[in-house]
Motif scaffolding. Structure first.
Motif, mmCIF file in Angstrom:
data_model
loop_
_atom_site.group_PDB
_atom_site.id
_atom_site.type_symbol
_atom_site.label_atom_id
_atom_site.label_comp_id
_atom_site.label_asym_id
_atom_site.label_seq_id
_atom_site.Cartn_x
_atom_site.Cartn_y
_atom_site.Cartn_z
ATOM 1 N N LYS A 3 0.812 -1.216 0.000
ATOM 2 C CA LYS A 3 0.000 0.000 0.000
ATOM 3 C C LYS A 3 0.852 1.275 0.000
ATOM 4 N N PHE A 25 -7.026 0.732 1.378
ATOM 5 C CA PHE A 25 -6.611 1.110 0.038
ATOM 6 C C PHE A 25 -6.036 2.518 -0.035
ATOM 7 N N PHE A 50 -3.974 -2.471 -13.301
ATOM 8 C CA PHE A 50 -5.292 -2.621 -12.662
ATOM 9 C C PHE A 50 -6.280 -3.128 -13.711
ATOM 10 N N PHE A 54 -13.605 -4.046 -9.527
ATOM 11 C CA PHE A 54 -14.400 -4.944 -8.702
ATOM 12 C C PHE A 54 -15.563 -4.271 -8.011
ATOM 13 N N HIS A 70 -13.387 0.983 -7.375
ATOM 14 C CA HIS A 70 -12.439 0.082 -6.716
ATOM 15 C C HIS A 70 -11.743 -0.742 -7.791
ATOM 16 N N SER A 72 -8.502 -3.431 -8.920
ATOM 17 C CA SER A 72 -7.624 -4.485 -8.427
ATOM 18 C C SER A 72 -6.730 -4.968 -9.565
ATOM 19 N N SER A 73 -5.532 -5.399 -9.197
ATOM 20 C CA SER A 73 -4.621 -6.005 -10.152
ATOM 21 C C SER A 73 -4.501 -7.486 -9.828
ATOM 22 N N THR A 74 -4.923 -8.325 -10.750
ATOM 23 C CA THR A 74 -4.769 -9.760 -10.539
ATOM 24 C C THR A 74 -3.319 -10.195 -10.792
ATOM 25 N N HIS A 77 -1.745 -8.245 -7.237
ATOM 26 C CA HIS A 77 -2.557 -8.409 -6.014
ATOM 27 C C HIS A 77 -2.562 -7.149 -5.147
ATOM 28 N N HIS A 78 -2.682 -5.989 -5.804
ATOM 29 C CA HIS A 78 -2.877 -4.762 -5.054
ATOM 30 C C HIS A 78 -4.189 -4.118 -5.484
ATOM 31 N N ASP A 79 -4.737 -3.296 -4.601
ATOM 32 C CA ASP A 79 -6.039 -2.666 -4.805
ATOM 33 C C ASP A 79 -5.929 -1.181 -4.531
#
Length: 125
Positions: A3, A25, A50, A54, A70, A72-74, A77-79
């Motif tokens: 973060k 976040f 990103f 979601f 909102h 997210s990056s798959t 893994h950050h949001d």
């Protein structure tokens, strides 16, 4: 990115925008005119990727509305959240992010039904 690293990246990449954080976040505050270029950069930049919207919602902050995205990056893994204030309560209009994330289709339909916020370039509002 953790973060704190993501927050630092946002401050460096978007120096004219306010960056804050919640418990979970980092939050980037932008204008509605910046929405599509900033979101496209967040989606496509190799540092962020990103690729997943979601949640997209609106908050009634009388007298204005606040759009909340909102992301997210798959991959990493950050949001994060992106917020846009809509000051024109009588005619709330903002660009659709459907062209970037098709998940926006249903979110924006619901926001339109509940708040009356119109989304330009939405394919099926």
């Amino acid at each position: 990115m953790i973060k704190e690293e993501l927050k630092h990246y946002l401050e460096q990449t978007f120096p004219n925008s306010k960056v804050d954080e919640t418990f979970d976040f980092p939050v980037l505050f932008i204008t509605k005119e910046e929405l599509i270029p900033v979101m496209k950069q967040l989606r496509d930049a190799p540092e962020t990727k990103f690729n997943f919207l979601f949640c997209e919602t609106a908050v009634d902050r009388n007298p204005e509305f606040e759009m909340v995205y909102h992301l997210s990056s798959t991959y990493y893994h950050h949001d994060m959240m992106v917020k846009v204030v809509l000051e024109d309560r009588e005619n709330p209009v903002i660009e659709s992010v459907y062209s970037l994330w098709e998940a926006a289709d249903l979110y924006e339909d619901e926001i339109y039904d509940l708040f009356g916020i119109r989304f330009t370039n939405h394919p099926n509002l």
